[in-house]
Design a protein around this motif. Structure first.
Motif, PDB file in Angstrom:
ATOM      1  N   ARG A  58       0.814  -1.219   0.000  1.00 23.50           N
ATOM      2  CA  ARG A  58       0.000   0.000   0.000  1.00 23.50           C
ATOM      3  C   ARG A  58       0.847   1.268   0.000  1.00 23.50           C
ATOM      4  O   ARG A  58       0.524   2.225  -0.682  1.00 23.50           O
ATOM      5  N   GLU A  59       1.887   1.296   0.801  1.00 21.80           N
ATOM      6  CA  GLU A  59       2.538   2.576   1.041  1.00 21.80           C
ATOM      7  C   GLU A  59       4.060   2.559   0.890  1.00 21.80           C
ATOM      8  O   GLU A  59       4.621   3.334   0.113  1.00 21.80           O
ATOM      9  N   GLY A 114      -8.331  -3.799  -3.485  1.00 22.43           N
ATOM     10  CA  GLY A 114      -8.281  -2.395  -3.051  1.00 22.43           C
ATOM     11  C   GLY A 114      -6.939  -2.000  -2.458  1.00 22.43           C
ATOM     12  O   GLY A 114      -6.664  -0.806  -2.287  1.00 22.43           O
ATOM     13  N   ASP A 115      -6.119  -2.972  -2.089  1.00 20.16           N
ATOM     14  CA  ASP A 115      -4.773  -2.650  -1.595  1.00 20.16           C
ATOM     15  C   ASP A 115      -3.821  -2.404  -2.760  1.00 20.16           C
ATOM     16  O   ASP A 115      -3.004  -1.501  -2.729  1.00 20.16           O
ATOM     17  N   PRO A 151      -5.092   0.869  -6.135  1.00 18.58           N
ATOM     18  CA  PRO A 151      -4.769   2.302  -5.946  1.00 18.58           C
ATOM     19  C   PRO A 151      -3.270   2.536  -5.792  1.00 18.58           C
ATOM     20  O   PRO A 151      -2.755   3.559  -6.251  1.00 18.58           O
ATOM     21  N   LYS A 172      -1.311   5.148  -8.324  1.00 15.20           N
ATOM     22  CA  LYS A 172      -0.637   6.383  -7.898  1.00 15.20           C
ATOM     23  C   LYS A 172       0.823   6.436  -8.363  1.00 15.20           C
ATOM     24  O   LYS A 172       1.368   7.525  -8.533  1.00 15.20           O
ATOM     25  N   ALA A 223      -3.613  10.960  -3.027  1.00 20.01           N
ATOM     26  CA  ALA A 223      -4.050   9.602  -3.393  1.00 20.01           C
ATOM     27  C   ALA A 223      -4.700   8.898  -2.202  1.00 20.01           C
ATOM     28  O   ALA A 223      -5.719   8.212  -2.362  1.00 20.01           O
ATOM     29  N   VAL A 224      -4.116   9.079  -1.009  1.00 17.60           N
ATOM     30  CA  VAL A 224      -4.679   8.441   0.194  1.00 17.60           C
ATOM     31  C   VAL A 224      -6.081   8.980   0.469  1.00 17.60           C
ATOM     32  O   VAL A 224      -7.013   8.219   0.763  1.00 17.60           O
ATOM     33  N   THR A 272      -8.468   7.655  -2.236  1.00 17.74           N
ATOM     34  CA  THR A 272      -8.725   6.233  -2.027  1.00 17.74           C
ATOM     35  C   THR A 272      -9.691   6.022  -0.856  1.00 17.74           C
ATOM     36  O   THR A 272     -10.627   5.224  -0.957  1.00 17.74           O
ATOM     37  N   SER A 273      -9.459   6.756   0.223  1.00 11.79           N
ATOM     38  CA  SER A 273     -10.327   6.547   1.394  1.00 11.79           C
ATOM     39  C   SER A 273     -11.756   7.008   1.101  1.00 11.79           C
ATOM     40  O   SER A 273     -12.715   6.397   1.550  1.00 11.79           O
ATOM     41  N   LEU A 312     -13.194   6.990  -1.896  1.00 14.35           N
ATOM     42  CA  LEU A 312     -13.778   6.015  -2.827  1.00 14.35           C
ATOM     43  C   LEU A 312     -14.131   4.695  -2.129  1.00 14.35           C
ATOM     44  O   LEU A 312     -15.084   4.025  -2.508  1.00 14.35           O
ATOM     45  N   GLN A 313     -13.337   4.328  -1.122  1.00 11.43           N
ATOM     46  CA  GLN A 313     -13.574   3.045  -0.455  1.00 11.43           C
ATOM     47  C   GLN A 313     -14.713   3.108   0.561  1.00 11.43           C
ATOM     48  O   GLN A 313     -15.251   2.084   0.948  1.00 11.43           O
TER      49      GLN A 313
END
Lengths: 280, 261
Positions: A116-117, A215-216, A219, A223, A271-272, A275-276, A278-279
Motif C-alpha cells: 500500500r505505502e 483495493g490494496d 490504488p 498512484k 491519493a490516500v 482512495t479513502s 472512494l472506499q
C-alpha cells in the motif's frame, strides 16, 4: 509608483519575456512573483507535453532506449532497497506484534504496509534520486553545451526527442519497478520472518495473499503512474530550462530531486484521501 | 577537401560585388533581455554568395543577431526577412521550411556527447532515414566527413576529438542538411593559429563548393581577413561601420581601427 519589470518565462523553445507592472503594495515579495511565474512556465511546459505526445512522428526508438535506461538499469538499486525495506520492517515489527501475541499476523501486516505505502513511496523516492537527478543533469548539460539548440536548428524537435520520451518512460517504468520492489520486499520479509522462526514459503505467501485485497494493490499501482509522471516532468523541466553555466547543471539536478521527492509526498497525500473517499 | 588546408591558403574575394539577390534583410531589428537592449536598431542586407563577418566587443549582440536569424531567439520589433519572407509572420510549417535553409555552426560545436561521430552526422537526417537506403546514408556520412578531413574519425566519440576536430565535425553535421545560408558563431575561438587558419580555409571551401551565403561572427582578425568579403562592426546594438577589410582597416575612427591592430 509602479515600475516596469520583466521576467523570462519559456514558451515552446524560445525565451519569451513577460513584462508586468510591479507595485510594492500588490506584490509584497518577489518570491511570490517568481513562484507564480515558475508555475506558469511549468503549466505551459506540461501543456506542450500533452500536445507533443499525441502529435506524430513518435520517437519509438528513443522511448525504448530511455525505458531501458530508466527502467532496466534501475532494477539492481530498487531490488536492494526493496529487500532491505522488507527485511527491516519485519524485524522491527516482530517485537511489537509479539507483545500482543499476534506474531502470526506479521506477514500480512508487512505485506499490506509494503504494497500500500512503503513500496511505492520508497521506490519513487529512490527513483527521484537516481532517475530525476540523471535526467535533470543530462538535459541541463545538453542545454549548457548548446546541444538542445543544435537539435532545433537541424530540423529536429528536441522537446519531442528529449522531453516526451523521458516523461513517458518515467511514467510507465516506475509502476513496473514498484511491483518488482514489492515482490523483492516480500522476499526480504520472508527472510526476516525466518531469522527468528521457521515459516515455510507456502505458508508465508498464503497468508499474504489471504490478507491482500484488490483495493490494496490497485490504488497503490495507479498512484505510481502519477509519481513517475511528476518526477519525469519536473526533471525534464528543470534540465531543459536550466540556467546556462555549470552551476545551472548542479541546480537542475538538485531541484529535480528535491521537487520530485516533494511531489511524491504531495501526490501520495492526495491519493490516500481519494482512495479513502472512494472506499467508504 | 582539407587535407592540406594550411597549404591551400584560400582568400575571400575582396572585389566581391553584391548581385542584388538578397538572402537576408533586417529592418530596424530590436531585441532586449529585460533592461538590457542588446540589439537597438539593426538594418542589414546580406546578398547571395556573400561572406559577411560581424565584429564587435563581447556583449554587443553578435551571437544574438545570428540566433535571431536561425530562430533560436525571437525578435522584439522590426523585420527579419529570409528569402523575402518575414519570419515573424510565417506559420509553423513555412517557418520550418525557411529555417531548413539556414545552417548554424555553434561556438562549442554542440556535438551530441552520447553519440558517435557517425550518429552525430546521421541525427539531422533522422526524418529521412526511412527513405534513404543504408548504402546511400553511409556515403552521405562519409562524404560529409571527407569534406572536413575527418575520414578516420567515423567511429570515435566527440570526447576523443580535439577542439579543431570538434569544430570540423560540427561543420560537417551542419552541412549534411545542405543549407544555403551558413551562420558561424566564433568558429576559430579557442583554437591555435594553424587550426584557426584551417577552419578559415574550410569556411571558404564550403562557400565555394556549396555556394552558400555565410555570416561569420568572430573576434579573430586573421579569420576575418581570410574569409570576409564585407565586414560590419556592431557597437551598442547598432551597425557602427561597414566595409571591406581594407576600408575598415584604414577607418578614420580609432575605435574601428583598433579591431584591426
Amino acid at each position: 509608483m509602479a515600475k516596469i519589470v520583466s521576467q523570462q518565462v519559456y514558451s515552446e523553445n524560445k525565451q519569451v519575456e513577460v513584462i508586468m507592472e510591479e507595485s510594492p503594495e500588490i506584490v509584497p515579495d518577489s518570491i511570490f512573483k517568481k513562484f507564480f511565474l515558475e508555475v506558469a512556465s511549468l503549466t505551459i511546459f506540461t501543456l506542450r507535453f500533452f500536445k507533443e505526445v499525441i502529435k506524430p512522428p513518435y520517437e519509438i526508438n528513443e522511448l525504448m532506449k530511455q525505458s531501458f535506461l530508466i527502467g532496466y538499469k534501475s532494477l539492481p538499486l530498487v531490488a536492494i532497497t526493496g529487500f532491505i525495506i522488507g527485511l527491516v520492517l519485519t524485524i522491527q515489527s516482530r517485537p511489537t506484534l509479539a507483545k500482543f501475541g499476534s506474531e502470526s499476523l506479521l506477514p500480512a501486516m508487512v505485506a499490506v504496509s509494503i504494497i500500500r505505502e512503503i513500496g511505492p513511496v520508497i521506490t519513487a523516492l529512490i527513483f527521484a534520486g537516481k532517475v530525476g537527478s540523471g535526467i535533470g543533469a543530462e538535459l541541463a548539460s545538453m542545454n549548457v553545451t548548446e546541444q538542445i539548440d543544435a537539435m532545433q536548428v537541424s530540423d529536429n524537435n528536441p522537446f519531442k526527442y528529449l522531453v516526451v520520451t523521458r516523461i513517458l518512460s518515467a511514467t510507465f517504468m516506475l509502476p513496473l519497478l514498484v511491483i518488482f520492489a514489492d515482490g523483492v520486499g516480500l522476499m526480504g520479509s520472508f527472510v526476516g520472518v525466518n531469522i527468528k522462526g521457521n515459516v515455510s514459503a507456502y505458508l508465508f505467501f498464503s497468508q499474504i495473499f489471504q490478507s491482500l485485497e484488490f483495493g490494496d494493490l490497485f490504488p497503490a499501482v495507479i498512484k505510481t503512474f502519477f509519481f513517475g509522471f511528476a518526477i519525469g516532468l519536473i526533471a525534464t523541466y528543470k534540465g531543459y530550462y536550466s540556467n546556462k553555466g555549470t552551476e545551472g547543471v548542479g541546480k537542475a539536478a538538485n531541484s529535480a530531486v528535491v521537487l520530485g521527492s516533494l511531489m511524491v509526498f504531495i501526490i501520495d497525500m492526495i491519493a490516500v484521501q481519494v482512495t479513502s473517499v472512494l472506499q467508504n | 577537401m582539407t587535407q592540406n588546408a594550411t597549404d591551400i591558403d584560400l582568400k575571400a574575394e575582396t572585389d566581391y560585388k553584391p548581385n542584388g539577390n538578397v538572402v537576408i534583410k533586417m529592418e530596424h531589428l530590436k531585441k532586449s533581455f529585460g533592461n538590457n537592449h542588446v540589439l537597438r536598431d539593426i538594418n542589414l542586407v546580406i546578398n547571395k554568395g556573400e561572406n559577411l563577418a560581424i565584429l564587435g566587443q563581447s556583449g554587443t549582440g553578435k551571437s544574438v543577431l545570428i540566433k535571431c536569424i536561425v530562430g533560436l531567439v525571437e525578435i522584439d520589433d522590426g523585420k527579419l526577412l529570409i528569402y523575402g519572407k518575414n519570419i515573424s509572420e510565417l506559420k509553423d510549417k513555412e517557418l520550418i521550411e525557411t529555417q531548413k535553409k539556414v545552417g548554424f555552426l555553434f561556438q562549442s560545436g554542440a556535438l551530441y556527447d552520447s553519440m558517435t561521430v557517425r550518429e552525430n552526422l546521421e541525427f539531422p537526417l533522422r526524418k529521412q532515414l526511412s527513405s534513404i537506403p543504408k548504402e546511400e546514408l553511409e556515403s552521405i556520412v562519409k562524404e560529409a566527413l571527407h569534406d572536413v578531413g575527418l575520414d578516420e574519425a567515423i567511429d570515435k566519440t566527440p570526447s576523443e576529438l580535439s577542439g579543431g576536430m570538434r569544430k570540423r565535425l560540427g561543420l560537417a553535421r551542419t552541412l549534411i542538411l545542405k543549407p544555403e545560408i551558413m551562420l558561424y558563431d566564433e568558429p576559430t575561438t579557442g583554437l591555435d593559429p594553424i587550426t584557426s587558419k584551417e577552419i578559415s580555409n574550410l569556411i571558404l571551401e564550403v562557400q565555394k563548393k556549396y555556394n552558400t551565403t555565410s555570416v561569420i561572427i568572430t573576434h579573430d582578425i586573421e579569420c576575418t581577413r581570410l574569409t570576409a568579403n564585407r565586414i560590419i562592426v556592431l557597437k551598442e546594438g547598432v551597425c557602427a561601420a561597414e566595409g571591406t577589410f581594407a576600408e575598415l582597416e584604414k577607418s578614420a575612427d580609432p575605435w574601428i581601427r583598433s579591431f584591426f591592430e
